[in-house]
Design a protein around this motif. Structure first.
Motif, PDB file in Angstrom:
ATOM      1  N   UNK B  93       0.841  -1.196   0.000  1.00  0.00           N
ATOM      2  CA  UNK B  93       0.000   0.000   0.000  1.00  0.00           C
ATOM      3  C   UNK B  93       0.884   1.256   0.000  1.00  0.00           C
ATOM      4  N   UNK B  94       0.840   2.000  -1.091  1.00  0.00           N
ATOM      5  CA  UNK B  94       1.688   3.189  -1.227  1.00  0.00           C
ATOM      6  C   UNK B  94       1.104   4.367  -0.460  1.00  0.00           C
ATOM      7  N   UNK B  95       1.993   5.086   0.232  1.00  0.00           N
ATOM      8  CA  UNK B  95       1.586   6.321   0.906  1.00  0.00           C
ATOM      9  C   UNK B  95       2.470   7.411   0.314  1.00  0.00           C
ATOM     10  N   UNK B  96       1.855   8.247  -0.500  1.00  0.00           N
ATOM     11  CA  UNK B  96       2.583   9.309  -1.205  1.00  0.00           C
ATOM     12  C   UNK B  96       3.014  10.371  -0.210  1.00  0.00           C
ATOM     13  N   UNK B  97       4.128  11.062  -0.513  1.00  0.00           N
ATOM     14  CA  UNK B  97       4.574  12.124   0.394  1.00  0.00           C
ATOM     15  C   UNK B  97       3.485  13.181   0.583  1.00  0.00           C
ATOM     16  N   UNK B  98       3.253  13.538   1.822  1.00  0.00           N
ATOM     17  CA  UNK B  98       2.250  14.566   2.123  1.00  0.00           C
ATOM     18  C   UNK B  98       0.823  14.045   2.128  1.00  0.00           C
ATOM     19  N   UNK B  99       0.649  12.779   1.784  1.00  0.00           N
ATOM     20  CA  UNK B  99      -0.715  12.242   1.670  1.00  0.00           C
ATOM     21  C   UNK B  99      -1.091  11.410   2.895  1.00  0.00           C
ATOM     22  N   UNK B 100      -2.404  11.282   3.100  1.00  0.00           N
ATOM     23  CA  UNK B 100      -2.927  10.414   4.145  1.00  0.00           C
ATOM     24  C   UNK B 100      -3.768   9.326   3.494  1.00  0.00           C
ATOM     25  N   UNK B 101      -3.502   8.085   3.844  1.00  0.00           N
ATOM     26  CA  UNK B 101      -4.349   6.980   3.393  1.00  0.00           C
ATOM     27  C   UNK B 101      -5.291   6.650   4.543  1.00  0.00           C
ATOM     28  N   UNK B 102      -6.552   6.978   4.348  1.00  0.00           N
ATOM     29  CA  UNK B 102      -7.571   6.714   5.353  1.00  0.00           C
ATOM     30  C   UNK B 102      -8.249   5.390   4.969  1.00  0.00           C
ATOM     31  N   UNK B 103      -7.966   4.353   5.723  1.00  0.00           N
ATOM     32  CA  UNK B 103      -8.476   3.020   5.373  1.00  0.00           C
ATOM     33  C   UNK B 103      -9.987   3.027   5.147  1.00  0.00           C
ATOM     34  N   UNK B 104     -10.707   3.645   6.072  1.00  0.00           N
ATOM     35  CA  UNK B 104     -12.163   3.629   5.938  1.00  0.00           C
ATOM     36  C   UNK B 104     -12.625   4.321   4.674  1.00  0.00           C
ATOM     37  N   UNK B 105     -12.094   5.525   4.447  1.00  0.00           N
ATOM     38  CA  UNK B 105     -12.527   6.313   3.296  1.00  0.00           C
ATOM     39  C   UNK B 105     -12.176   5.599   1.989  1.00  0.00           C
ATOM     40  N   UNK B 106     -11.078   4.854   2.010  1.00  0.00           N
ATOM     41  CA  UNK B 106     -10.656   4.185   0.781  1.00  0.00           C
ATOM     42  C   UNK B 106     -11.092   2.728   0.721  1.00  0.00           C
ATOM     43  N   UNK B 107     -12.024   2.373   1.608  1.00  0.00           N
ATOM     44  CA  UNK B 107     -12.592   1.011   1.622  1.00  0.00           C
ATOM     45  C   UNK B 107     -11.507  -0.060   1.778  1.00  0.00           C
ATOM     46  N   UNK B 108     -10.484   0.287   2.533  1.00  0.00           N
ATOM     47  CA  UNK B 108      -9.432  -0.682   2.817  1.00  0.00           C
ATOM     48  C   UNK B 108      -9.669  -1.262   4.206  1.00  0.00           C
ATOM     49  N   UNK B 109      -9.202  -2.472   4.434  1.00  0.00           N
ATOM     50  CA  UNK B 109      -9.172  -2.988   5.800  1.00  0.00           C
ATOM     51  C   UNK B 109      -7.987  -3.911   5.958  1.00  0.00           C
ATOM     52  N   UNK B 110      -7.510  -3.995   7.182  1.00  0.00           N
ATOM     53  CA  UNK B 110      -6.580  -5.052   7.524  1.00  0.00           C
ATOM     54  C   UNK B 110      -7.462  -6.265   7.755  1.00  0.00           C
ATOM     55  N   UNK B 111      -7.128  -7.368   7.131  1.00  0.00           N
ATOM     56  CA  UNK B 111      -7.886  -8.603   7.310  1.00  0.00           C
ATOM     57  C   UNK B 111      -7.082  -9.476   8.255  1.00  0.00           C
ATOM     58  N   UNK B 112      -7.547  -9.556   9.494  1.00  0.00           N
ATOM     59  CA  UNK B 112      -6.911 -10.448  10.459  1.00  0.00           C
ATOM     60  C   UNK B 112      -7.563 -11.818  10.302  1.00  0.00           C
ATOM     61  N   UNK B 113      -6.787 -12.778   9.865  1.00  0.00           N
ATOM     62  CA  UNK B 113      -7.324 -14.114   9.608  1.00  0.00           C
ATOM     63  C   UNK B 113      -6.983 -15.018  10.795  1.00  0.00           C
TER      64      UNK B 113
END
Ligand SMILES: [Cu+2]
Lengths: 202, 160
Positions: B93-113
């Motif tokens: 998962x790339x995090x660009x300089x100056x950017x915020x990756x908001x998991x919820x907003x981007x429909x991402x989740x950590x999947x704990x199996x």
């Protein structure tokens, strides 16, 4: 009185027909075989026959469900957010609906009966409103249920296992067993509750 | 060395803080409020969310996650397309300089199996995030019903 009732019926027929047209034209149900008896007319039965087993061990089929409105959504327990969130949301909605909720049966149909055994489902469902039924069947029974609701699912291999793609959203079925729209739980809560009140008041 | 200090600080903050917002840092990456939803009993998976902010000048990538509380952890993106819900792995998962990756907003989740227990509201569990440049950092996921930013559920006036 009867004028209002007639108007209400006419409105619902219109809504159902429109809903059917929208469904048929929007590609909402990709990959499903054409089911002319259901989607095309909107007012006709969504379903064909299906028989599944609830997490409590009872057989549940379309005939048994007739006479009361119900909700259907497809999912599986290896789904970390959409499925449990929907179940928690439905649990809250059932509480907010009050006594009317007793007329409503939400169904959570697993598309992953291989891993979602009755034992797993029985434990899983203790976290939610007791009126919500988790249903499972073998592959053929699952396929029949999916077809009955003009839905879709697909097994997708992943690194070290598999996941399931499945129809999202909650399908509303009225007491006559007819398709009565869908619920998007991201809609404002008032809209969602209003839809459920209409469904249970019919 | 800095990393260790940061981790120690983060651990201190985590210990001191209530279950409100908590933050961790790895190099130029800020990890905002990792949280997880309560799970039903015998749930085979659990979800995780957070906000990753890159305060540096170079892109960084989240390449791995692990937790002693789960057999395995992956990053997934949920997609709803044409009415069909699916989730697919995200490799790095790339995090660009100056950017915020908001998991919820981007429909991402950590999947704990294979979580080792049922996650209950208010609990915490540790995890290690590994970034390509910022390296490994220990964080703690708080189990809560909703994202901290969301207003608490208000059901008043909805009755009857
Ligand atoms: Cu996932």
């Amino acid at each position: 009185m009867s004028g209002i009732k007639l108007f209400r019926i006419a409105t619902w027929v219109a809504v159902a027909v429109l809903g059917g047209i929208l469904l048929a034209s929007s590609g909402w149900l990709p990959g499903t075989r054409p089911t002319p008896e259901s989607v095309a007319t909107g007012t006709a039965r969504v379903g064909g026959p299906f028989t599944l087993t609830s997490h409590k061990g009872d057989a549940v089929d379309n005939a048994k469900l007739a006479g009361k409105p119900y909700l259907v959504f497809f999912g599986f327990t290896h789904c970390p957010d959409i499925c449990p969130t929907t179940l928690y949301e439905l649990t809250n909605l059932m509480a907010d609906l009050g006594p009317a909720a007793d007329r409503l049966t939400p169904l959570f149909i697993t598309v992953d009966p291989e891993r979602d055994t009755q034992t797993v489902l029985a434990e899983y469902m203790t976290a939610f409103d007791g009126r919500i039924l988790a249903l499972r069947g073998d592959k053929a029974a699952t396929d029949a249920a999916v077809k009955a609701f003009a839905a879709y699912y697909r097994k997708v291999p992943t690194d070290g296992g598999y996941t399931m793609d499945h129809t999202a959203g909650v399908i509303l079925i009225d007491e006559e067993g007819r398709f009565a729209g869908t619920l998007d739980l991201h809609e404002p809560r008032e809209n969602v509750l209003a839809k459920l009140r209409r469904l249970t008041a019919a | 060395m800095f990393r260790r200090t940061a981790a120690a600080l983060a651990a201190l903050i985590a210990l001191a803080g209530p279950s409100l917002a908590h933050e961790f840092k790895a190099g130029t990456i800020e990890i905002g409020h990792p949280w997880s939803r309560p799970t039903p009993p015998s749930a085979p998976v659990a979800s995780g969310y957070m906000k990753l902010t890159n305060t540096g000048t170079e892109v960084d990538r989240l390449t791995a996650i692990s937790s002693p509380a789960a057999e395995r952890a992956d990053i997934h993106r949920s997609i709803v397309e044409n009415g069909v819900a699916s989730m697919r792995p995200v490799e790095a998962l790339a995090i660009e300089p100056g950017a915020t990756v908001d998991f919820e907003a981007e429909k991402l989740h950590v999947m704990f199996i294979g979580p080792d227990r049922q996650l209950k509201d208010g609990e915490r569990f540790p995890a290690t995030l590994v970034f390509e440049k910022a390296g490994a950092v220990e964080v703690e996921f708080v189990v809560q019903r909703r994202a901290a930013e969301e207003a608490p559920a208000d059901h008043s006036g909805h009755g009857g």
